[in-house]
Design an enzyme around this catalytic site. Structure first.
Site, PDB file in Angstrom:
ATOM      1  CE  LYS A 299      -1.926  -1.173   4.138  1.00 50.02           C
ATOM      2  NZ  LYS A 299      -1.345  -2.303   4.218  1.00 50.02           N
TER       3      LYS A 299
ATOM      4  NE  ARG B 272      -4.665  -1.245   9.973  1.00 49.69           N
ATOM      5  CZ  ARG B 272      -3.517  -0.894   9.142  1.00 49.69           C
ATOM      6  NH1 ARG B 272      -3.474   0.249   8.594  1.00 49.69           N
ATOM      7  NH2 ARG B 272      -2.549  -1.684   9.564  1.00 49.69           N
TER       8      ARG B 272
ATOM      9  NE  ARG C  86       7.941  -2.276   6.338  1.00 45.84           N
ATOM     10  CZ  ARG C  86       6.547  -2.217   6.425  1.00 45.84           C
ATOM     11  NH1 ARG C  86       5.769  -1.727   5.540  1.00 45.84           N
ATOM     12  NH2 ARG C  86       5.955  -2.915   7.385  1.00 45.84           N
TER      13      ARG C  86
ATOM     14  NE  ARG D 233       6.025  -0.205  10.151  1.00 42.44           N
ATOM     15  CZ  ARG D 233       4.838  -0.300   9.068  1.00 42.44           C
ATOM     16  NH1 ARG D 233       4.782   0.320   8.125  1.00 42.44           N
ATOM     17  NH2 ARG D 233       3.829  -0.919   9.696  1.00 42.44           N
TER      18      ARG D 233
ATOM     19  NE  ARG E 166       2.517  -5.045  10.976  1.00 44.19           N
ATOM     20  CZ  ARG E 166       3.156  -4.841  10.392  1.00 44.19           C
ATOM     21  NH1 ARG E 166       4.642  -5.298  10.558  1.00 44.19           N
ATOM     22  NH2 ARG E 166       3.147  -4.143   9.039  1.00 44.19           N
TER      23      ARG E 166
END
Ligand code: AP5
Ligand code: MG
Length: 210
Positions: A15, A84, A122, A156, A167
């Site tokens: 996203k 969400r 990431r 992160r 998550r």
């Protein structure tokens, strides 16, 4: 009529990557609730984000309302990571009506086994927020931003494997119903998010032009 583009997708679906491209190339502001919440640097918000659970609807809804009232959102914007929950989706309907905006939801669809690798690999630049990936989009120099040679890339806190699991569960339980909500009202378009980022971008741009 301006458009609100709701980019939907599981954690790691891409996203943020796509929202940044839409911002760079079409000038549509990226409104990422995850980034906005991280920028608040509030201890309680940080610990909830790290846990992989959601921040309260009240806090997030207020952030989105205030942000989208700014001038740069007049000609439309991209929502990345919002709504969400069904309560957030209902609030967005009211906001879209008040702003006379049309809403289109685009699901970037990626299977779970790929998501895990995307999230654990990431890395982000702390300066320009460029998104890298140790497996799929490594920087030219190991762990250093291509655009900021003095910036060490960061990971992160919620990208640790055990947090990724929470998550993904949170997404299934609380966000999947939002997809059904848009699908049932005929406003959900689904694209294959497993391809190269440019191919995905092309599909999104085609949807926006149709
Ligand atoms: P948020 O920051 O929104 O995180 P998320 O939804 O978990 O999504 P990510 O940012 O992890 O993934 P992404 O889809 O943006 O993927 P990216 O482009 O980076 O939210 C974090 C937390 O904030 C939540 O858990 C919650 O606590 C809170 N929060 C946020 N919004 C909230 C809300 N509305 N309500 C309540 N709480 C909220 O890509 C991932 C990786 O894959 C990168 O390394 C990238 O380089 C790579 N990649 C991207 N595209 C491709 C591709 N096509 N091929 C190969 N690799 C790719
Ligand atoms: Mg993101």
């Amino acid at each position: 009529m301006s458009k609100i583009i709701v980019l939907m997708g599981a954690p790691g679906a891409g996203k943020g990557t796509q929202a940044r491209l839409l911002q760079e190339r079409l000038g549509l502001p990226q409104i990422s609730t995850g980034d906005m919440l991280r920028a608040l640097r509030a201890e309680d918000i940080h610990s909830t984000q790290t846990s992989g659970k959601l921040i309260s609807d009240e806090v997030v809804i207020r952030l989105v309302r205030e942000r989208t009232e700014q001038d740069d959102c007049k000609h439309g914007y991209v929502l990345d990571g919002f709504p969400r929950t069904t309560a957030q989706a209902e609030m967005l309907e009211k906001l879209a009506a008040a702003q006379s905006n049309e809403l289109i939801a685009i699901l970037v669809d990626v299977p779970t086994e790929i998501l895990e690798k995307r999230l654990t690999g990431r890395r982000n630049c702390p300066v320009c927020k460029e998104i890298y990936n140790a497996y799929f989009k490594p920087p030219r120099v190991d762990n250093v931003c291509d655009h900021h040679p003095n910036a060490q890339l960061e990971r992160r806190s919620d990208d640790a494997p055990e947090k990724v699991h929470v998550r993904l569960q949170t997404y299934e339980n609380q966000t999947r119903p939002v997809l059904d909500y848009y699908r049932d009202s005929g406003r959900l378009r689904t694209i294959d998010g497993t391809r190269e980022r440019e191919a995905i971008y092309k599909d999104i741009a085609a949807i926006l032009n149709s």
